[in-house]
Design a protein around this motif. Structure first.
Motif, short mmCIF file in Angstrom:
data_model
loop_
_atom_site.label_atom_id
_atom_site.label_comp_id
_atom_site.label_asym_id
_atom_site.label_seq_id
_atom_site.Cartn_x
_atom_site.Cartn_y
_atom_site.Cartn_z
N THR A 393 -27.56 78.88 88.26
CA THR A 393 -28.04 78.06 87.59
C THR A 393 -28.23 78.25 86.04
N LEU A 402 -26.52 70.60 85.44
CA LEU A 402 -27.87 70.73 85.65
C LEU A 402 -29.19 70.54 84.38
N LYS A 406 -35.48 70.77 85.75
CA LYS A 406 -35.61 70.80 87.06
C LYS A 406 -34.83 71.86 87.55
N GLY A 407 -33.65 72.33 87.24
CA GLY A 407 -32.51 73.69 87.43
C GLY A 407 -33.23 74.83 87.78
N GLN A 409 -35.91 74.91 87.98
CA GLN A 409 -37.22 75.33 88.93
C GLN A 409 -37.17 75.21 89.80
N LYS A 410 -35.99 74.32 90.60
CA LYS A 410 -35.42 74.81 91.55
C LYS A 410 -34.51 75.99 91.82
N THR A 413 -37.64 78.03 93.30
CA THR A 413 -38.09 77.53 94.24
C THR A 413 -37.30 78.43 95.81
N ASP A 414 -36.03 78.61 95.31
CA ASP A 414 -34.92 78.80 96.06
C ASP A 414 -34.59 80.29 96.17
#
Length: 422
Positions: A393, A402, A406-407, A409-410, A413-414
């Motif tokens: 990331t 990215l 958003k990158g 945050q993803k 989450t992952d």
């Protein structure tokens, strides 16, 4: 679900505690202690007579361990066998062999193995007793889990800012100061930090902590709990900074810069600064005018690198656990042993007195000073769910592939999904 330590490990820990509460003799190590003889001490066999220890070591540590083992054998009557292993193979081999009753009594290892080793029940607690206070607190903390110490620390390593004083006479206080000084030096790279296509969150971590975004939350005693702490506004601010630095295109942050490229460039005088550790020093022998400084802050808070601690573990299946404890606590915790290990690996000793002596060298002193305020790399099992998402990331954000917010945050989450599934 995390597994508990097997009964044998608990029994060993109790036995070690009982031993520490009895005689203060440094030779209390027999696996089956007996009452003291009433005859003169000169007629009694050595405390470890008939006992045997097998120790796994790598090539770098082998001579220092064997020197301590020779003294141990002479004073206790025990036998020590060292087995040479590739360091990269030790953890997997230890995890595979100990549950079968094989493997060593003692192995060299890193503190961040601890979570996996305890989860699989292959290591026993170590009884340091009053010698605990003789070691750097961060080194003890690194080997502590659930209030028990599981390793004898011997070396501390962490990243710092290594500076070529011929190119940059003053240490920078901030990241922007470092970049400015690097550009003023008119070198190819203003500052070097290894990145690569998969990122390097270990090396980047002090920059992330300077934004107040540690990987996990910590308990009051400094231990980690499996609660992500690098999400939210502070983590996203760090991500935006990564993007902004990478977008400048002036070789400040660049995924094309790998470890080898960074080290080679600094060794050739292509930058006044490199973020790195003592493992790099052998590559810089032709640069006599170096300094080791704190890593400059990028986000306004203190830049705290991860500290890695090297040490020795006792197998939970050792048939000579008391003897193993005696060897580590009384023979590998001496100034002589810790200094020999320092000279072999260039890492500041974990033993305070040995570290103070080694700090007569200003480079070692620089690494040791920041090591005191660094944070142990998490050894909790959940850390394994972080690495696979973290570095790629960061690299994606730096390269512009990215979106920073958003990158990031993803990624959070992952990671959280992986933690929930573990």
């Amino acid at each position: 679900m995390r597994r508990s330590i097997p009964v044998v490990a608990a029994a060993i820990g109790l036995a070690l505690t009982m031993t520490a509460c009895s005689s203060g003799s440094s030779n209390e190590g027999d696996a089956t202690p007996t009452a003291k003889p009433t005859t003169a001490a000169t007629t009694a066999p050595p405390a470890g007579a008939g006992g045997e220890l097998t120790i796994w070591v790598d090539e770098t540590r082998k001579p220092a361990v064997e020197a301590a083992a020779a003294a141990f054998e002479k004073e206790t009557g025990a036998t020590v066998k060292t087995v040479l292993k590739n360091f990269e193979d030790i953890r997997a081999d230890f995890l595979a062999q100990v549950p079968t009753g094989k493997g060593p009594d003692i192995t060299v290892g890193a503190h961040d193995w601890l979570g996996e080793l305890t989860k699989n029940g292959v290591v026993a607690p170590l009884e340091l007793g009053d010698k605990t206070s003789l070691f750097e607190p961060v080194s003890i903390s690194a080997f502590t889990q659930d209030g028990q110490v599981y390793g004898l620390p011997y070396a501390i390593e962490n990243n710092e800012l290594i500076r070529n004083k011929d190119l940059a006479p003053e240490a920078p206080a901030t990241w922007d100061d470092a970049v400015k000084a690097g550009k003023a030096a008119k070198t190819e790279f203003p500052i070097l930090i290894q990145t690569g296509e998969e990122g390097d969150p270990y090396t980047y971590y002090p920059l992330q902590t300077s934004f107040g975004a540690p990987v996990f939350a910590q308990n009051a005693d400094g231990s980690y709990k499996p609660e992500l702490a690098m999400g939210g506004a502070k983590g996203e601010a760090f991500a935006q900074w990564l993007h902004d630095q990478g977008a400048k295109g002036d070789k400040v942050l660049d995924t094309a810069v790998t470890y080898d490229i960074a080290v080679d460039a600094f060794a050739k005088g292509k930058s006044p600064f490199i973020i790195g550790g003592p493992w790099m020093l052998d590559s810089f022998k032709k640069l006599p005018n170096l300094s080791v400084d704190p890593i400059p802050t990028a986000g306004g808070e203190a830049a705290q690198p991860f500290v890695g601690v090297q040490g020795f573990y006792v197998s939970a299946q050792s048939k000579n656990a008391l003897l193993a404890n005696d060897f580590l606590v009384n023979y590998m915790s001496t100034d002589e042993a810790q200094t020999a290990l320092y000279k072999a690996g260039n890492r500041p000793p974990a033993l305070i007195s040995a570290a103070q002596a080694a700090s007569s060298d200003p480079i070692t002193a620089g690494f040791a000073a920041v090591g005191k305020t660094a944070v142990p790399m998490p050894s909790i099992p959940q850390m394994g769910s972080v690495w696979q998402f973290w570095g790629v990331t960061e690299a994606g954000i730096i390269s512009g592939k990215l979106d920073p917010k958003k990158g990031w945050q993803k990624m959070i989450t992952d990671i959280q999904g992986a933690l929930d599934a573990s």
